[in-house]
Design an enzyme around this catalytic site. Structure first.
Site, mmCIF file in Angstrom:
data_model
loop_
_atom_site.group_PDB
_atom_site.id
_atom_site.type_symbol
_atom_site.label_atom_id
_atom_site.label_comp_id
_atom_site.label_asym_id
_atom_site.label_seq_id
_atom_site.Cartn_x
_atom_site.Cartn_y
_atom_site.Cartn_z
ATOM 1 N N GLU A 136 -4.139 -24.476 42.928
ATOM 2 C CA GLU A 136 -2.987 -24.374 44.016
ATOM 3 C C GLU A 136 -3.092 -23.360 44.942
ATOM 4 O O GLU A 136 -2.978 -23.473 46.029
ATOM 5 C CB GLU A 136 -1.724 -24.449 43.135
ATOM 6 C CG GLU A 136 -1.386 -25.986 42.854
ATOM 7 C CD GLU A 136 -0.917 -27.033 43.946
ATOM 8 O OE1 GLU A 136 -1.010 -26.573 45.063
ATOM 9 O OE2 GLU A 136 -0.362 -27.829 43.305
ATOM 10 N N THR A 177 -1.086 -16.088 34.631
ATOM 11 C CA THR A 177 -2.010 -16.874 35.456
ATOM 12 C C THR A 177 -3.146 -15.647 36.082
ATOM 13 O O THR A 177 -4.293 -16.247 36.349
ATOM 14 C CB THR A 177 -1.407 -17.330 36.694
ATOM 15 O OG1 THR A 177 -0.365 -18.159 36.386
ATOM 16 C CG2 THR A 177 -2.270 -18.162 37.511
ATOM 17 N N LYS A 187 3.562 -26.386 41.342
ATOM 18 C CA LYS A 187 3.554 -24.796 41.735
ATOM 19 C C LYS A 187 2.721 -24.767 42.941
ATOM 20 O O LYS A 187 1.654 -24.257 42.818
ATOM 21 C CB LYS A 187 3.182 -24.099 40.510
ATOM 22 C CG LYS A 187 3.978 -24.196 39.242
ATOM 23 C CD LYS A 187 3.582 -23.405 38.081
ATOM 24 C CE LYS A 187 4.504 -23.437 36.869
ATOM 25 N NZ LYS A 187 4.151 -22.494 35.647
ATOM 26 N N ARG A 196 -6.780 -21.496 36.004
ATOM 27 C CA ARG A 196 -7.810 -22.231 37.281
ATOM 28 C C ARG A 196 -8.014 -21.416 38.238
ATOM 29 O O ARG A 196 -9.036 -21.132 39.172
ATOM 30 C CB ARG A 196 -7.295 -23.722 37.462
ATOM 31 C CG ARG A 196 -7.194 -24.642 36.332
ATOM 32 C CD ARG A 196 -6.921 -26.285 36.990
ATOM 33 N NE ARG A 196 -5.655 -26.227 37.497
ATOM 34 C CZ ARG A 196 -4.626 -26.614 37.039
ATOM 35 N NH1 ARG A 196 -4.381 -26.886 35.552
ATOM 36 N NH2 ARG A 196 -3.475 -26.709 37.781
ATOM 37 N N ASN A 197 -7.008 -20.796 38.801
ATOM 38 C CA ASN A 197 -7.167 -19.849 40.147
ATOM 39 C C ASN A 197 -7.951 -18.780 39.702
ATOM 40 O O ASN A 197 -8.328 -18.212 40.554
ATOM 41 C CB ASN A 197 -5.456 -19.747 40.685
ATOM 42 C CG ASN A 197 -4.712 -20.858 41.057
ATOM 43 O OD1 ASN A 197 -4.873 -21.247 42.111
ATOM 44 N ND2 ASN A 197 -3.965 -21.446 40.081
ATOM 45 N N SER A 234 -3.091 -32.448 34.421
ATOM 46 C CA SER A 234 -2.641 -31.912 33.084
ATOM 47 C C SER A 234 -1.373 -31.533 32.844
ATOM 48 O O SER A 234 -0.693 -31.699 31.855
ATOM 49 C CB SER A 234 -3.603 -30.749 33.050
ATOM 50 O OG SER A 234 -3.464 -29.800 34.209
ATOM 51 N N TRP A 235 -0.535 -31.205 34.072
ATOM 52 C CA TRP A 235 0.911 -30.635 33.843
ATOM 53 C C TRP A 235 1.842 -31.759 33.570
ATOM 54 O O TRP A 235 2.363 -31.693 32.901
ATOM 55 C CB TRP A 235 1.195 -29.870 34.890
ATOM 56 C CG TRP A 235 2.507 -29.140 35.095
ATOM 57 C CD1 TRP A 235 3.392 -28.962 35.939
ATOM 58 C CD2 TRP A 235 3.119 -28.364 33.701
ATOM 59 N NE1 TRP A 235 4.265 -28.426 35.535
ATOM 60 C CE2 TRP A 235 4.266 -27.961 34.153
ATOM 61 C CE3 TRP A 235 2.501 -28.239 32.517
ATOM 62 C CZ2 TRP A 235 5.063 -27.205 33.305
ATOM 63 C CZ3 TRP A 235 3.423 -27.603 31.522
ATOM 64 C CH2 TRP A 235 4.487 -26.732 31.935
ATOM 65 N N LYS A 275 2.202 -16.717 42.714
ATOM 66 C CA LYS A 275 1.156 -16.286 41.437
ATOM 67 C C LYS A 275 -0.271 -16.988 41.494
ATOM 68 O O LYS A 275 -0.824 -16.148 41.070
ATOM 69 C CB LYS A 275 2.099 -16.403 40.225
ATOM 70 C CG LYS A 275 2.319 -17.702 39.936
ATOM 71 C CD LYS A 275 1.318 -18.209 39.053
ATOM 72 C CE LYS A 275 1.650 -19.945 38.957
ATOM 73 N NZ LYS A 275 0.874 -20.543 37.843
ATOM 74 N N VAL A 296 -6.806 -28.745 40.165
ATOM 75 C CA VAL A 296 -6.528 -28.358 41.363
ATOM 76 C C VAL A 296 -6.377 -26.944 41.216
ATOM 77 O O VAL A 296 -5.244 -26.512 40.581
ATOM 78 C CB VAL A 296 -5.664 -29.034 42.112
ATOM 79 C CG1 VAL A 296 -5.142 -28.342 43.276
ATOM 80 C CG2 VAL A 296 -6.015 -30.520 42.345
ATOM 81 N N ASP A 310 4.917 -15.569 34.588
ATOM 82 C CA ASP A 310 3.985 -16.502 35.217
ATOM 83 C C ASP A 310 2.910 -15.905 35.927
ATOM 84 O O ASP A 310 1.784 -16.154 35.891
ATOM 85 C CB ASP A 310 4.498 -17.498 36.124
ATOM 86 C CG ASP A 310 3.735 -18.781 36.123
ATOM 87 O OD1 ASP A 310 3.129 -18.862 35.516
ATOM 88 O OD2 ASP A 310 4.302 -19.793 36.830
#
Length: 347
Positions: free
Chosen positions: A290, A257, A117, A264-265, A22-23, A200, A288, A253
């Site tokens: 991260e 996030t 990241k 996602r996280n 995606s990124w 983060k 993913v 950030d």
């Protein structure tokens, strides 16, 4: 990084983007909309073929069309040919393998930009350090800040940081990578920018765990704030500038996030708090998170620096040791009272 045709028409040098998640796809789309020729590399030949055929990354960014100036390939030689800027946008645990297979094709004078990241999981290295070791002699920069890929791909306003110890390189990247909706700021503090972007994600898992338990907004604010304190402690101990963590790659950030609906996280932490196993949550999405891999590397770095990171420790205990989320919260609340302001040892 640019040239001219025989008729005098300016030609923009291609930018290579390694990683069609995606990124990486979002950055390629942003650059392509600005008229920059982009070569987007996908590890999966099937994904590359699908994107070429439909002009859409239906796996990671469905519904958004790629500009015609973005070429997609699974051939690293083709992707890196003539690339004077190479953006690395693959998950942290794939970076080393990608560099080993594709690194030989990176031009000697290319500028390497880490848009990953996370931290390298085997040795706990920052990705910029890994890039410098694997591809020596090339300038290395870091791109980070509050950004959801879909919003960048859609052209919604975003502000990021490009960090490099060589200010001239950072300024050049700022000029070449920015656009009408993407504002870039420069920074020399690579360590701070990189750690802010990686850690983060761990704090977002923590806030997701808290939100999954229904602890309320007060608890979320406390986790974000104390999470920032942990990030600053570790960052300053390994050489980062404290002010960096008050900026886009730090607080900006972190807040996005930990609170954004596209995180996602945070979503992973929320699902685990509801009782779903980590392996099941990760298997349910191609994206993913991260923070899962970063937390172990962060704790290794913290031990080496002599820094306490209790939130990271409890997140790791929940993820890898099966500690109940409620017990992890209780452990944090039971810690000895202390002053909010703490002295941090500089490296």
């Amino acid at each position: 990084m640019s040239g001219r045709t025989g008729g005098g028409e300016s030609v923009r040098a291609p930018v290579s983007v390694l990683g069609a998640g995606s990124w990486g796809t979002a950055l390629a789309m942003h650059l392509g909309k600005g008229g920059v020729p982009v070569r987007l590399w996908a590890r999966d030949p099937g994904l590359a073929a699908s994107i070429r055929a439909t002009r859409e990354n239906s796996r990671y960014l469905p519904g958004l069309a790629l500009p015609e100036s973005v070429a997609v390939t699974a051939d690293a030689v083709e992707a890196l040919r003539d690339g004077r800027i190479v953006i690395v946008a693959v998950p942290s645990h794939f970076v080393e393998a990608v560099l080993e297979s594709a690194g030989a094709h990176v031009a000697p004078g290319a500028v390497l930009v880490s848009a990953t990241k996370g931290l390298e999981p085997r040795h706990g290295l920052r990705i910029s350090v890994l890039l410098a070791r694997q591809l020596p002699g090339r300038p290395v920069a870091v791109l980070s800040g509050p950004s959801f890929a879909r919003e960048v791909a859609r052209g919604l306003p975003t502000a990021l940081v490009v960090a490099c110890p060589d200010e001239a390189v950072a300024v050049d990247l700022q000029r070449r990578l920015a656009g009408p909706a993407l504002r870039l700021y420069t920074n020399r503090d690579v360590v701070g920018v990189e750690l802010g972007g990686a850690l983060k994600n761990v704090m977002a898992i923590a806030t997701g765990l808290g939100d999954g338990l229904g602890l309320g907004e007060n608890a979320r604010a406390a986790l974000i704030t104390r999470g920032l304190a942990e990030i600053v402690r570790l960052g300053v101990a390994v050489g980062a500038q404290p002010a960096t963590f008050a900026g886009l790659a730090g607080l900006g950030d972190l807040v996005l996030t930990c609170t954004g609906t596209q995180s996602r996280n945070h979503a992973l932490g929320h699902e685990i708090a509801k009782g779903r196993p980590l392996r099941v949550v990760e298997a349910g999405t191609p994206m993913v998170a991260e923070g899962v891999r970063t937390v172990s590397s962060a704790l290794r770095m913290a031990r080496e620096a002599g820094v306490a990171m209790p939130i990271c420790e409890e997140v790791a205990a929940v993820l890898f040791e099966g500690k109940p989320v409620a017990e992890a919260l209780a452990s944090l609340l039971a810690r000895e009272p202390r002053p909010e302001e703490e002295r941090v040892r500089r490296a």
